[in-house]
Design an enzyme around this catalytic site. Structure first.
Site, short mmCIF file in Angstrom:
data_model
loop_
_atom_site.label_atom_id
_atom_site.label_comp_id
_atom_site.label_asym_id
_atom_site.label_seq_id
_atom_site.Cartn_x
_atom_site.Cartn_y
_atom_site.Cartn_z
N SER A 70 46.62 12.09 8.73
CA SER A 70 45.62 11.06 9.27
C SER A 70 46.01 9.89 8.56
CB SER A 70 44.33 11.37 9.01
OG SER A 70 43.49 10.66 9.71
N ASP B 277 45.35 13.81 20.60
CA ASP B 277 44.68 13.14 19.49
C ASP B 277 44.39 11.73 19.54
OD1 ASP B 277 44.02 12.51 16.78
OD2 ASP B 277 46.17 13.20 16.06
#
Length: 664
Positions: free
Chosen positions: A446, A498
């Site tokens: 991330s 995602d």
């Protein structure tokens, strides 16, 4: 849609948003009214107890008051059901009904106070059933009043009172440019200030310095720019996302063309390279997950983690010089040891220090792969969120690197912080002194994946054999030239749909336009869209055949701005207006396109077992390119596909499957 205007200001609620809450309150009021009516009928003529006269009058007025409220609510719900999201005309009389309903709160409030006084009067000795009924009546009245006040606070729009910018068509033409420019500047300044106050309120628990204040202003400007050119209310966005999800599912269910299927068939060389990278990614994802410390370890081991960590918290640990930042009870470091399986002596440096633009990381020796691993933590605090949201672009200029370009500002500053620690503090020199033959690997998930990617670019000249694995990095990270440059040493791993991997300002602008376009062309009322959408999300089934902008339109028509869409994008509401020459439908993009770093491995869920006793999921992986992630996909898994445990599970599944195939 547009935002409801009552009491001379705009509110963050549409005139078609009263159907569901109004119907619920109408049901409660009907049950309440029937109960009071039955109570009054049964006990009629029996109010001769002390205080009974007041009770008789109280119940009689309450019955009339509830009947009036029920009539007002029925009219409110009926009118709110009319029209569509982009056609509020049939609901133009709703403000008058709403004023009537709000006016009825005054006698209800007075009656709630009188009921509370009557119940608390010790001289009243009426039947216990009647007293209990009055108590519940008073409680219900106060609960509804309190919920109404909370609802008003939620839908209050701080910018709704900017009536000076409510420009009619005629006035806007006659305004001098200086006047219109000043009005536009005032509205922008006010909007930025409001967003900055909201961000400060959300971050009230963290210590704020100059970096925070600069970030607050930058993020507030970002939000103001994004939300200022539409007249969407939150329920419009929810309806648009539901419609987009169903339209997307319909398109995915269509059979693919043979050419499209063939183009994804990799050569054996590419497939072998993919298998190697998947095996490496599965190994290094452990380090990226371990950087989250005890929150990740407890999340993935909820029943045993605390017991295991408690046993390790009092053991010896490296000297204080090896660890910076707070790690109370040794929980963070203990979790890192458990997840990675390394020993104390394998860690060169660990930093738990966390501020805006300064994120935790650790440096360790990986003897299995003979690598010095720099693992950067992802988003886990308010400071990290501020780093994520500092999404302005800035130039990245490095010596001997021809492919200089734009990068994400906040993530670049975080990478610069770690780079200085690694180089200036001699951390990497210390690591290579211990293991000179090892290679350097930078990993992160991330925010950590984005930071690791830019850090790898900075370290590339000094360490030519460097390798970086970025798991679920943010989509708006590098300009095209830098993204192409990093294909030689960075591998990005993305799972499914995602959201973060597709998150960039151009993609967000595209999503906003898609939402506006699809709600403007849907001829169903909003409450039907929301109800059917909730059923579809929970129970599945076939997507509804809602009309979209693709239905009944030719290609030439689609290339032109739709009238309804244009109205929604530049609607002249009291606060969210724009001058005609700044129409977002005709203006070029404000933000440059930024892309994912390196070569991209896209892991897709192939099939899953829906049996109660099993949750087996099969994955497939393939090399992909950045254009696949140029649009945000709406799905219930758009958040879960980003979670580190899901990424690790997918990589382990593919790695085990590959191992099973090799053994066969």
């Amino acid at each position: 849609m547009p935002g409801l205007v009552v009491f001379g200001r705009r509110w963050a609620i549409g005139s078609d948003d009263f159907v569901l809450p109004g119907a619920f309150e109408l049901f409660v009021r009907l049950v309440w009214w029937i109960g009071i009516l039955v109570l009054y009928t049964v006990h009629k003529g029996q109010f001769n107890c002390p205080g009974g006269g007041l009770l008789h009058s109280y119940l009689l007025v309450l019955i009339i008051l509830l009947a009036s409220i029920i009539c007002a609510l029925s009219a409110l719900v009926y009118i709110s059901m009319q029209g569509t999201i982009s056609n509020p005309g049939p609901r133009k009389s709703l403000p008058k009904v709403l004023y009537t309903r709000l006016l009825l709160y005054l006698p209800e409030f007075i009656w709630a106070v009188l009921g509370a006084v009557w119940v608390s009067d010790s001289s009243v000795h009426c039947e216990k059933t009647v007293i209990n009924a009055i108590i519940w009546t008073v409680i219900a009245s106060w609960v509804i009043i309190i919920f109404t006040i909370v609802g008003v606070v939620i839908v209050f729009d701080p910018l709704g009172g900017k009536k000076t910018f409510y420009l009619t068509e005629g006035v806007s033409r006659n305004l001098e440019s200086s006047q219109s420019g000043q009005l536009l500047y005032n509205v922008k300044s006010t909007a930025t200030r409001v967003w900055e106050q909201r961000i400060r309120l959300l971050c009230c628990c963290i210590v704020q310095d100059d970096d925070h204040r600069v970030a607050f202003t930058s993020i507030a400007e970002l939000f103001r720019t994004y939300f200022s050119d539409t007249d969407l209310v939150p329920s419009d966005i929810a309806a648009g996302l539901i419609l987009l999800h169903q339209e997307q599912d319909k398109m995915e269910s269509c059979p693919k063309e043979p050419e499209e299927v063939l183009c994804h068939s990799p050569s054996s060389l590419v497939a072998d390279n993919l298998d190697v990278e998947l095996e490496n990614a599965a190994h290094y994802m452990l380090f990226a997950a371990a950087a989250y410390g005890w929150p990740y370890y407890i999340y993935t081991n909820p029943f045993t983690a605390l017991c295991k960590l408690k046993g390790d918290c009092c053991r010896s640990r490296p000297t204080d010089s090896d660890i910076t930042g707070s790690d109370r009870h040794n929980f963070h470091f203990g979790s890192i040891l458990k997840i990675t399986g390394l020993q104390y002596r394998d860690f060169i440096h660990i930093s738990f220090h966390n501020k805006i633009y300064e994120i935790p990381f650790f440096v360790a020796l990986d003897h299995k792969k003979e690598a010095i691993v720099v693992a950067v933590r992802g988003t886990l605090s308010f400071e990290d969120i501020l780093t994520d949201l500092s999404a302005d672009c800035e130039d990245l200029t490095l010596e001997d690197v021809l492919e200089n370009g734009f990068v994400h500002k906040g993530i670049t500053q975080a990478a610069t912080y770690i780079y200085r620690k690694l180089i200036n503090d001699g951390i990497l020199n210390q690591a290579f002194t211990i293991a000179p033959e090892y290679k350097l690997v930078v990993v992160g998930h991330s925010l950590g994946g984005g930071t690791a990617s830019i850090l790898a670019i900075m370290l590339r000249n000094s360490f030519p054999t460097l390798k970086c694995y970025a798991f679920s990095p943010p989509g708006g990270l590098l300009s095209k030239s830098l993204a192409d440059y990093t294909k030689h040493f960075i591998v990005s791993v993305i799972v499914g749909k995602d959201l973060v991997a597709r998150l960039s300002m151009p993609n967000m602008e595209d999503l906003k336009r898609r939402i506006v376009r699809i709600v403007a062309n849907c001829n169903r009322p909003k409450y039907q869209i929301l109800l059917r959408g909730c059923w579809y999300e929970v129970f599945g089934g076939d997507p509804d055949d809602f009309p979209t902008e693709l239905d009944g339109r030719n290609e030439n028509a689609l290339s032109q701005p739709l009238l309804a869409e244009e109205s929604l994008m530049v609607h002249r509401s009291p606060s969210y207006s724009a001058l005609e020459d700044e129409s977002p439908l005709n203006s070029p993009p404000q933000y440059p396109h930024l892309y994912l770093p390196g070569k991209i491995i896209h892991i897709v869920e192939e099939s899953s077992s829906r049996r109660w006793c099993s949750s087996d999921t099969k994955y497939t992986a393939r090399w992909s390119n950045e254009t696949v992630f140029s649009s945000i996909l709406i799905s219930p898994k758009m958040i879960t596909d980003h979670m580190p445990d899901v990424v690790l599970k997918a990589l382990n599944s593919l790695s085990q499957e590959q191992g099973a195939c090799l053994s066969c």
